[in-house]
Write a protein that holds these residues in place. Sequence first.
Motif, short mmCIF file in Angstrom:
data_model
loop_
_atom_site.label_atom_id
_atom_site.label_comp_id
_atom_site.label_asym_id
_atom_site.label_seq_id
_atom_site.Cartn_x
_atom_site.Cartn_y
_atom_site.Cartn_z
N LYS A 182 17.26 32.79 57.42
CA LYS A 182 16.63 32.52 56.13
C LYS A 182 15.98 33.79 55.60
N PRO A 183 16.78 34.74 55.13
CA PRO A 183 16.21 36.01 54.65
C PRO A 183 15.29 35.81 53.45
N PHE A 184 14.33 36.69 53.32
CA PHE A 184 13.40 36.61 52.19
C PHE A 184 14.15 36.91 50.89
N ILE A 185 13.81 36.16 49.85
CA ILE A 185 14.38 36.43 48.54
C ILE A 185 13.35 37.18 47.70
N GLN A 186 13.82 37.82 46.65
CA GLN A 186 12.95 38.68 45.85
C GLN A 186 11.76 37.92 45.28
N LYS A 187 11.99 36.69 44.84
CA LYS A 187 10.91 35.92 44.22
C LYS A 187 9.78 35.67 45.22
N GLU A 188 10.11 35.42 46.48
CA GLU A 188 9.09 35.19 47.51
C GLU A 188 8.26 36.45 47.73
N LEU A 189 8.94 37.58 47.83
CA LEU A 189 8.23 38.84 48.08
C LEU A 189 7.37 39.22 46.88
N GLN A 190 7.88 38.98 45.68
CA GLN A 190 7.10 39.27 44.48
C GLN A 190 5.84 38.41 44.41
N LYS A 191 5.96 37.16 44.86
CA LYS A 191 4.79 36.27 44.87
C LYS A 191 3.69 36.85 45.75
N ILE A 192 4.05 37.33 46.94
CA ILE A 192 3.05 37.89 47.84
C ILE A 192 2.52 39.22 47.30
N GLN A 193 3.41 40.02 46.71
CA GLN A 193 2.97 41.29 46.13
C GLN A 193 1.94 41.07 45.02
N SER A 194 2.06 39.95 44.31
CA SER A 194 1.12 39.67 43.22
C SER A 194 -0.29 39.39 43.74
N LEU A 195 -0.41 39.06 45.03
CA LEU A 195 -1.72 38.78 45.62
C LEU A 195 -2.41 40.04 46.13
N VAL A 196 -1.64 41.11 46.29
CA VAL A 196 -2.16 42.33 46.92
C VAL A 196 -3.35 42.94 46.18
N PRO A 197 -3.32 43.07 44.84
CA PRO A 197 -4.46 43.71 44.18
C PRO A 197 -5.80 43.05 44.49
N SER B 50 -13.29 37.41 58.40
CA SER B 50 -13.10 36.15 57.68
C SER B 50 -12.14 36.33 56.50
N LEU B 51 -12.29 37.44 55.80
CA LEU B 51 -11.43 37.72 54.65
C LEU B 51 -9.97 37.80 55.07
N LEU B 52 -9.68 38.55 56.12
CA LEU B 52 -8.29 38.75 56.53
C LEU B 52 -7.69 37.52 57.19
N ASP B 53 -8.49 36.80 57.97
CA ASP B 53 -8.00 35.56 58.57
C ASP B 53 -7.66 34.53 57.49
N THR B 54 -8.55 34.42 56.51
CA THR B 54 -8.32 33.48 55.41
C THR B 54 -7.11 33.89 54.59
N SER B 55 -6.99 35.18 54.32
CA SER B 55 -5.86 35.68 53.53
C SER B 55 -4.54 35.43 54.23
N ALA B 56 -4.49 35.70 55.54
CA ALA B 56 -3.26 35.48 56.30
C ALA B 56 -2.85 34.01 56.26
N ALA B 57 -3.83 33.12 56.40
CA ALA B 57 -3.53 31.69 56.37
C ALA B 57 -3.02 31.26 55.00
N GLN B 58 -3.61 31.79 53.94
CA GLN B 58 -3.20 31.44 52.59
C GLN B 58 -1.79 31.95 52.29
N VAL B 59 -1.50 33.17 52.70
CA VAL B 59 -0.16 33.73 52.48
C VAL B 59 0.88 32.90 53.24
N GLN B 60 0.54 32.55 54.48
CA GLN B 60 1.49 31.77 55.28
C GLN B 60 1.76 30.40 54.66
N SER B 61 0.78 29.84 53.98
CA SER B 61 0.96 28.53 53.36
C SER B 61 1.94 28.58 52.18
N LEU B 62 2.21 29.78 51.67
CA LEU B 62 3.10 29.93 50.52
C LEU B 62 4.55 30.17 50.91
#
Length: 207
Positions: free
Chosen positions: A176-191, A66-78
């Motif tokens: 549509k290559p990823f930009i740094q701001k997008e990757l940083q946003k997802i990295q901020s969720l990792v902890p 449930s944790l990983l399915d929810t997390s994947a859906a939330q990340v994809q929404s961003l």
Amino acid sequence: MDSIRRKHIRSLVHGLNQARRRQAKQIDILCTDMVAAHGEFASQLRSLIDTIRFYESILGQKDLTSLLDTSAAQVQSLLADTIVAIFVLESNGFAMHRVPTPSDSALQSCQLESGLSAEIVHNLSNHRKLCMLDQMWEMGLEDVGGEFRKLTAAAIPLTHRGPGLGFILLYRDAAKPFIQKELQKIQSLVPGLRDAICALRGIPIHA
């Protein structure tokens, strides 16, 4: 005397006009700085709201699936038009959780995760740094149908120290290559995600 007086008046008017121009320029600079500061503040506020929503969504998840399915859906929404898959290492290999691709998506046939062998998943999980598609090729990513060449991709590790835990895989159309701001946003969720995984598994948390 009149000539001297006129020169004096012209000099005063000239000085006054210069002062007005300097003041107008300073006001323009101040307004520009205020607009830029407001835009930056709004961007940071949106990022903070996204992070809070993500943490709220995973709070209270009782099992890893449930944790990983929810997390994947939330990340994809961003991230617009992006496929998200979360890989976690297990004692007998790895588990992968992803949001189903819509049937009308242009990425329906480009399932990058299918090209990741157990060895590549292990290497990406222990890479400790952001890994882009070029590095995945170097690790041995196989593209039998030639579809992966049409993609841009990134793998964000879930740990930076200690044993490898897994990673978040992101990919979408190469146009549509990823930009740094997008990757940083997802990295901020990792902890938060990392800590939640460790808590459910009952293992020590490494930064």
